[in-house]
Enzyme design. Structure first.
Site, PDB file in Angstrom:
ATOM      1  N   ARG A  56      -3.979  12.892 -21.735  1.00 52.00           N
ATOM      2  CA  ARG A  56      -4.934  13.888 -22.189  1.00 52.00           C
ATOM      3  C   ARG A  56      -5.489  14.620 -20.965  1.00 52.00           C
ATOM      4  NH1 ARG A  56     -10.416  10.427 -23.847  1.00 52.00           N
ATOM      5  NH2 ARG A  56     -10.725   9.523 -21.816  1.00 52.00           N
ATOM      6  N   ASN A 102     -14.270  17.383 -24.312  1.00 54.79           N
ATOM      7  CA  ASN A 102     -14.630  15.966 -24.212  1.00 54.79           C
ATOM      8  C   ASN A 102     -14.574  15.531 -22.757  1.00 54.79           C
ATOM      9  OD1 ASN A 102     -14.939  13.163 -25.390  1.00 54.79           O
ATOM     10  ND2 ASN A 102     -13.071  12.895 -24.206  1.00 54.79           N
ATOM     11  N   GLU A 103     -15.685  15.047 -22.241  1.00 52.25           N
ATOM     12  CA  GLU A 103     -15.715  14.428 -20.909  1.00 52.25           C
ATOM     13  C   GLU A 103     -15.009  15.282 -19.850  1.00 52.25           C
ATOM     14  OE1 GLU A 103     -14.196  10.456 -21.532  1.00 52.25           O
ATOM     15  OE2 GLU A 103     -16.133   9.746 -22.269  1.00 52.25           O
ATOM     16  N   GLU A 112     -21.651   8.519 -26.533  1.00 55.62           N
ATOM     17  CA  GLU A 112     -20.651   7.452 -26.624  1.00 55.62           C
ATOM     18  C   GLU A 112     -21.136   6.213 -25.884  1.00 55.62           C
ATOM     19  OE1 GLU A 112     -16.709   8.272 -25.301  1.00 55.62           O
ATOM     20  OE2 GLU A 112     -16.625  10.241 -26.257  1.00 55.62           O
ATOM     21  N   TRP A 134     -10.310   0.011 -20.629  1.00 57.70           N
ATOM     22  CA  TRP A 134      -9.758   0.696 -19.447  1.00 57.70           C
ATOM     23  C   TRP A 134     -10.143   0.067 -18.117  1.00 57.70           C
ATOM     24  CZ3 TRP A 134     -14.401   2.086 -17.491  1.00 57.70           C
ATOM     25  CH2 TRP A 134     -15.420   2.420 -18.400  1.00 57.70           C
ATOM     26  N   GLU A 185      -6.168   3.468 -26.597  1.00 57.91           N
ATOM     27  CA  GLU A 185      -7.494   2.860 -26.760  1.00 57.91           C
ATOM     28  C   GLU A 185      -7.542   1.887 -27.941  1.00 57.91           C
ATOM     29  OE1 GLU A 185     -10.619   5.812 -24.708  1.00 57.91           O
ATOM     30  OE2 GLU A 185      -9.717   6.677 -26.492  1.00 57.91           O
ATOM     31  N   LYS A 186      -6.379   1.319 -28.287  1.00 57.66           N
ATOM     32  CA  LYS A 186      -6.364   0.440 -29.472  1.00 57.66           C
ATOM     33  C   LYS A 186      -7.107  -0.870 -29.241  1.00 57.66           C
ATOM     34  CE  LYS A 186      -1.605  -1.160 -28.617  1.00 57.66           C
ATOM     35  NZ  LYS A 186      -1.329  -0.205 -27.505  1.00 57.66           N
ATOM     36  N   PHE A 187      -7.331  -1.244 -27.960  1.00 54.69           N
ATOM     37  CA  PHE A 187      -8.122  -2.452 -27.695  1.00 54.69           C
ATOM     38  C   PHE A 187      -9.579  -2.137 -27.378  1.00 54.69           C
ATOM     39  CE2 PHE A 187      -3.814  -4.156 -26.864  1.00 54.69           C
ATOM     40  CZ  PHE A 187      -3.842  -5.195 -27.781  1.00 54.69           C
ATOM     41  N   HIS A 188      -9.960  -0.871 -27.515  1.00 52.21           N
ATOM     42  CA  HIS A 188     -11.360  -0.482 -27.317  1.00 52.21           C
ATOM     43  C   HIS A 188     -12.139  -0.869 -28.568  1.00 52.21           C
ATOM     44  CE1 HIS A 188     -14.893   1.952 -26.492  1.00 52.21           C
ATOM     45  NE2 HIS A 188     -14.409   2.327 -25.337  1.00 52.21           N
TER      46      HIS A 188
END
Ligand SMILES: [Zn+2]
Length: 694
Positions: free
Chosen positions: A112, A150-151, A307, A315, A355-358
């Protein structure tokens, strides 16, 4: 701010990425949002490819259905412009929009933020998408807030491609006017770096040796401006097409790359993404510092925690979850420092992607998970705290923060590479935090007159206008506490000649003869005299003083009217002044010539005592944080947060006064003489206006 203030109470929710799920799941989502008390969701942050499948078509149908659905369930929307991740079709049609590193490597699609900030193709497409969204949804009743991009600056802060080079030259022309002026500003007489025309100038790509420091400093300024230009282009569209709906972009706490003082001028509402590390026992101190900055960016107006992670992030090398009660405590900490809401990344945990483990408000396990119970409980508690929305807090003292100086301080080829802004700031902030002193941050352009005490942990770069303002402040009765390696260079990063700290030499009453960095792994002893508040010249060698250790940095200084409060007692500077105070006009100017790190507290106690500043609530046990917000009608809200692992008794009384009688809004119970806080426990006490005035 009309649309957003229609959402009553505190804002609660998170990023929702429904494009990752079949529409049947949406119905369950909105039902669970109602159960959790969610009233605001951020939608569409990464939806560009879904909204615009190719250069010629749009697909808004799904977003129409989604916004209608959440509106029916009473949830408002923070609608993103979706421009942070350009789709593959756009990148392949315009490969030149991919960013290029200083080494000439073009970064690929597949993550991204893969765009050049100066790319006309990216900018045109981003503005087009923003306009299409604004025109379609400006009247949608769910729309409460616009969320640009975003960011900014998270992954790509600079680009070295030909388009960026051309944009840099345009920016330099605007700043310097003529190439002669640029040559003067950049000091190009050094190393035969003279330019005959702007066309000869390139970005500071990887070079054989040290690159011209003013070129690097101008590059930092340009890179912040280039990203800001993108933001402003989207903001202009939203202001034109959708007036009356507030606009924000999510900041990233204290981020070196972006001058948030300048950025926040273009925000209707400041919002922040904050991810304190549960593995770091000092994380809450740094979080407090970042939140104080967010509150200060708009002069104390409430801000929004856009957020945070409900538990672990994904991360870091090791991603430690938040133990029970820590997420609640840290959410309340944002409110304690002026936020009017806490949102999360993200609502429902992703099953695919980076980010599936976020962690998420709704974990993979679903409503049986511990995390879900936490989500529901926090939502219920925030509803009980709704009345604090709009109340404010003001710092007792101020800290100067100047991005220009930060950038210049950390350029290479200085006496020591160990002088980093955050390393200098954090111990000062931590010492103030430990003493219960709340601070606001100020830009160098601000008039600090409303504060009795102004801390400047470092002012490496100091222009004459700021120096004159600080001098007036001290002469008029203010107290300036200045850290080492300050007043060194002007805005072009040219040394102020005639002795450091340049234009602050007169108010500080000292001159620096030579910088004396301390080698890594060693320290220099400093003795702070016992007669610290006496105005007579103390004898720094007498016993009974406080022993401190300086690290990384010391200076050979001589006094020119200042009194010596501490001296070096080991190493080559033994006997020379380490800390000084100069009575100047109606005020005082203090100078710390060394980096005292974690030992700085006893020195900061001296100006605090002189200014008569005490903790918000005296007698606080260690690890307990206290702040106070005030509503317009005078009602006070006292936040008490126990960051430690032990139960704490907090005295709700200052010596010789009546107890602070109020109501803990979290439990609904009246407070007495003392309050017991469980480990990681918290209280939010409403204090009636009459008592506040007393
Ligand atoms: Zn570029």
């Amino acid at each position: 701010m009309d649309r957003l203030t229609r959402v009553p109470g505190l804002l609660y929710g998170g990023d929702w990425n429904p494009e990752q799920w079949p529409e049947q799941v949406w119905a369950e989502d909105v039902k669970l949002m109602a159960e959790a008390g969610v009233n605001l969701v951020t939608v569409g942050v990464f939806s560009w490819a879904r909204l615009q499948p190719d250069a010629y078509s749009w697909d808004f149908g799904w977003l129409d259905r989604l916004l209608d659905l959440v509106h029916r369930h009473g949830v408002a929307v923070d609608l993103a412009t979706a421009t942070a991740s350009p789709p593959a079709w756009l990148v392949r049609a315009h490969p030149e929009l991919l960013p290029v590193t200083a080494d000439g490597i073009r970064l690929e699609f597949g993550s991204r933020q893969h765009y050049c900030p100066s790319s006309p193709a990216y900018r045109e497409a981003a503005v087009r998408l923003t306009r299409a969204l604004a025109e379609r949804y400006r009247h949608h009743p769910a729309l409460a807030l616009w969320h640009i991009h975003n960011e900014y600056g998270d992954h790509v802060q600079e680009c070295f491609c030909p388009a960026s080079a051309a944009d840099f030259r345009r920016w330099l022309r605007e700043r310097h006017g003529t190439v002669d002026e640029l040559n003067r500003s950049w000091g190009t007489a050094f190393w035969s770096q003279h330019y005959n025309s702007f066309e000869q100038i390139e970005p500071p790509r990887t070079a054989p040796g040290p690159v011209n420091p003013t070129q690097l400093l101008d590059w930092r300024r340009f890179c912040s401006d280039a990203l800001l230009a993108l933001h402003r282009a989207e903001k202009a569209v939203l202001d034109e097409v959708s007036p009356g709906v507030p606009v924000t972009t999510n900041f990233m706490s204290m981020l070196k790359a972006l001058d948030y003082w300048e950025w926040s001028r273009h925000e209707d509402l400041v919002s922040d993404d904050a991810y304190p590390d549960p593995a770091d026992p000092r994380a809450h101190v740094n979080a407090a510092m970042n939140y104080d900055l967010m509150r200060s960016l708009k002069g104390g107006r409430p801000w929004l925690l856009m957020e945070q992670a409900p538990s672990a992030v994904s991360w870091r090398p090791v991603n430690v979850p938040k133990p029970p009660d820590l997420h609640r405590l840290w959410s309340l900490q944002a409110l304690a420092r002026g936020a009017d809401g806490v949102l999360h990344f993200q609502w429902r945990a992703s099953v695919a992607g980076a980010e599936k483990f976020h962690s998420a408000m709704l974990p993979h396990r679903g409503t049986a998970a511990r995390g879900w119970r936490q989500t529901v409980r926090l939502g219920a508690e925030l509803r009980r705290l709704g009345e604090i929305a709009g109340s404010r807090l003001r710092g007792q003292a101020a800290v100067l923060l100047d991005w220009d100086s930060w950038w210049a301080l950390e350029l290479d080829d200085h006496p020591s590479g160990r002088m980093r802004w955050l390393d200098l700031l954090r111990p000062w902030y931590a010492a103030l935090h430990a003493r219960g002193i709340t601070v606001d941050f100020l830009p160098p352009s601000a008039e600090p007159d409303g504060y009795p005490l102004l801390f400047a942990p470092n002012l490496y770069l100091l222009d004459t206008a700021t120096a004159e303002r600080l001098t007036r402040y001290v002469r008029g009765g203010g107290r300036l506490v200045c850290g080492p390696f300050s007043g060194i260079a002007d805005r072009h990063d040219h040394i102020h000649p005639g002795g450091h700290p340049g234009p602050l030499r007169e108010p500080l009453g000292i001159v620096v003869d030579e910088h004396w960095p301390i080698p890594d792994g060693t320290t220099t002893a400093v003795r702070l005299d016992g007669t610290k508040t006496e105005s007579t010249e103390p004898d720094g060698t007498e016993p009974g003083g406080t022993e401190l250790r300086a690290e990384h940095w010391s200076e050979w200084i001589e006094t020119e009217g200042a009194e010596t409060l501490a001296r070096y007692t080991s190493g080559p500077l033994t006997g020379l002044p380490a800390v000084t105070r100069h009575r100047y006009g109606a005020g005082s100017a203090w100078y710390l010539s060394c980096h005292l790190g974690a030992d700085v507290g006893p020195v900061l106690d001296l100006p605090l005592a002189e200014a008569g500043l005490n903790a918000e609530l005296p007698g606080l046990p260690p690890g307990v944080e206290a702040t106070r917000r005030h509503a317009a009608d005078g009602t006070g809200y006292l936040f008490l947060l126990n960051h430690g692992p032990e139960e704490r008794q907090v005295p709700l009384r200052t010596p010789g006064t009546d107890p602070l009688t109020g109501t803990d809004l979290l439990t609904g119970t009246p407070t007495g003489d003392t309050l017991t806080l469980a480990p990681l426990g918290a209280a939010v006490i409403r204090l009636p206006a009459a008592q506040e005035r007393a």
